[in-house]
Design an enzyme around this catalytic site. Structure first.
Site, PDB file in Angstrom:
ATOM      1  N   GLN A 133       0.840  -1.209   0.000  1.00  0.00           N
ATOM      2  CA  GLN A 133       0.000   0.000   0.000  1.00  0.00           C
ATOM      3  C   GLN A 133       0.867   1.249   0.000  1.00  0.00           C
ATOM      4  OE1 GLN A 133      -1.962   2.032   3.565  1.00  0.00           O
ATOM      5  NE2 GLN A 133      -3.584   0.635   2.915  1.00  0.00           N
ATOM      6  N   GLY A 134       0.612   2.162  -0.921  1.00  0.00           N
ATOM      7  CA  GLY A 134       1.352   3.423  -1.004  1.00  0.00           C
ATOM      8  C   GLY A 134       0.450   4.610  -0.726  1.00  0.00           C
ATOM      9  N   SER A 136       0.768   6.641   2.699  1.00  0.00           N
ATOM     10  CA  SER A 136       1.461   7.623   3.530  1.00  0.00           C
ATOM     11  C   SER A 136       2.630   8.274   2.796  1.00  0.00           C
ATOM     12  CB  SER A 136       1.983   6.973   4.810  1.00  0.00           C
ATOM     13  OG  SER A 136       0.923   6.512   5.613  1.00  0.00           O
ATOM     14  N   SER A 168       4.777  -1.004   3.831  1.00  0.00           N
ATOM     15  CA  SER A 168       5.062  -2.375   4.256  1.00  0.00           C
ATOM     16  C   SER A 168       5.136  -3.305   3.053  1.00  0.00           C
ATOM     17  CB  SER A 168       3.976  -2.874   5.216  1.00  0.00           C
ATOM     18  OG  SER A 168       3.901  -2.051   6.360  1.00  0.00           O
ATOM     19  N   GLU A 251      -9.059  -1.946   6.117  1.00  0.00           N
ATOM     20  CA  GLU A 251      -7.787  -2.102   6.820  1.00  0.00           C
ATOM     21  C   GLU A 251      -7.999  -2.119   8.327  1.00  0.00           C
ATOM     22  OE1 GLU A 251      -3.337  -0.041   6.915  1.00  0.00           O
ATOM     23  OE2 GLU A 251      -5.041   1.118   6.200  1.00  0.00           O
ATOM     24  N   GLU A 382      -5.376   8.843  17.915  1.00  0.00           N
ATOM     25  CA  GLU A 382      -6.056  10.147  17.955  1.00  0.00           C
ATOM     26  C   GLU A 382      -7.067  10.276  16.820  1.00  0.00           C
ATOM     27  OE1 GLU A 382      -2.507  10.203  20.346  1.00  0.00           O
ATOM     28  OE2 GLU A 382      -2.803   9.644  18.242  1.00  0.00           O
TER      29      GLU A 382
END
Length: 399
Positions: A133-134, A136, A168, A251, A382
């Site tokens: 997964q790209g 961030s 990851s 996710e 958060e």
């Protein structure tokens, strides 16, 4: 395990499914299979994970919650709960394409074209394509809408330039699903597209990131005018934010599945039953027994919450804000249990693998360090609290 262990009543169909899963695990997880061989080294571990997914796929157990027409079994929430519990009880390994099965596959089913479904879904199940997964970026973590990776349209291609981080599995993946900004004039959430790309594309470079554990599970991904076909956009062009929200929901449900945390509880129980760094009395010590009962109660509560959060995905719907509740509780419990494992181990718990006297061959220290990231992977605690406050409790947004 009995019906009571699942926390629900099982129908005859559910029991038949449970027996099928148990029979498969009994035959697949034998002493001489690669899945049970204790080996070290990244290459061997990846081979085991790929081999295991192949076995699951052959038994039609790789993605039981997917609709039958896409290679799944249209499993009910109860059957998904049974499968997770039996996998945990057998200490079965995870498939190599776990994130693609749990996140990308359901997103493609929901948003993809017929051609995209026909091409990508079978390759996810068979592990022919391993995905990462790209999302961030260095300046866009929890606030994904501020991402800066850009894609310009050039004929029937997108030309992508930018950087992703905390990716990851990128070091051994074949493909990546990523968010890019395709309309710089639109509002931040309205100019994003969701793209499926081959990591072998010229202009894409993967650089491993060394972690506090010494391993490199995460990576940076650099894109320098990488050309990706426009047909690889998933969902509407410039409308990728809604598609990404589906993936993030799946996710968080995947993060909340309890087999990993149930394994951790089993390990902690075994440690607490023996004289340890906290007490010579083991379970007879009031503090230790109280803590373990609290963990057991939290794991059971989480199992029920996770089952409810999973139900939407099983029905082919995007998980709602309940997924944030499940993810928040899972990550914080994961971290608390890792901390307590360190308490039980004492000084031996901080020794890494290979050190004489290291607790659990260094796994206590490894787990403690890994769980530092639990409360911000897949969305920080958060962020999850904001989602819960606004969408579940109806509280006003922060000014």
């Amino acid at each position: 395990m009995t019906d009571a262990d699942y926390g629900v009543s099982l129908s005859l169909r559910d029991r038949a499914f449970r027996d099928e899963v148990r029979a498969f695990l009994d035959s697949a997880l034998t002493a001489d299979t690669p899945t049970q061989t204790r080996t070290r080294g990244e290459k061997t571990r990846l081979e085991r994970m790929r081999w295991w997914q192949t076995r699951l796929h052959e038994a039609r157990l790789a993605a039981i919650s997917w609709p039958t027409e896409f290679g799944g079994r249209s499993a009910t929430p109860v059957q998904q709960l049974i499968f997770n519990a039996e996998m945990a009880a057998a200490r079965a390994p995870e498939p190599i394409n776990r994130s693609a099965i749990n996140q990308l596959g359901p997103t493609i089913i929901q948003w993809g074209t017929d051609e995209q479904r026909a091409h990508y879904l079978p390759r996810i199940l068979s592990a022919e394509d391993v995905w990462c997964q790209g999302f961030s970026e260095p300046d866009a973590g929890s606030d994904l809408a501020s991402l800066k990776t850009r894609a310009t349209i050039d004929g029937d291609h997108l030309v992508i330039t930018g950087q992703k981080v905390w990716t990851s599995k990128a070091q051994y993946a074949d493909r990546i699903y990523l968010l890019v900004r395709t309309d710089t004039r639109a509002e931040p959430r309205d100019g994003i597209s969701y793209v499926l790309a081959d990591l072998a594309t010229p202009g894409i470079e993967v650089r491993p990131v060394r972690q506090i554990t010494g391993a490199s599970e995460f990576n940076e991904v650099f894109l320098d005018e990488a050309r990706v076909p426009l047909s690889n956009v998933l969902g509407p062009l410039h409308g990728g934010w809604r598609v990404a929200k589906s993936t993030l929901g799946y996710e968080r449900v995947g993060q909340s599945r309890t087999h990993r945390i149930e394994r951790r509880l089993d390990i902690l129980v075994g440690m607490a039953k023996q004289p340890n760094a906290l007490t010579e009395k083991a379970f007879a010590d009031e503090y230790v027994s109280d803590q373990m009962v609290r963990f057991a109660a939290q794991v059971e509560a989480l199992r029920q919450i996770a089952a409810q959060a999973t139900a939407a995905g099983v029905r082919g719907m995007s998980p709602g804000p309940e997924a944030s509740l499940a993810k928040l509780l899972t990550s914080e419990l994961d971290q608390a249990m890792a901390n307590f494992g360190l308490d039980l181990s004492g000084p031996a718990g901080v020794l890494e693998a290979g050190s004489p006297g290291a607790a659990k061959n260094g796994n206590v220290a490894q787990s403690y360090l890994l769980m530092r990231a639990a409360t911000f992977g897949a969305g920080t605690s958060e962020i999850q609290r904001n989602v819960i406050a606004e969408r579940l409790l109806g509280l006003p947004r922060d000014p």
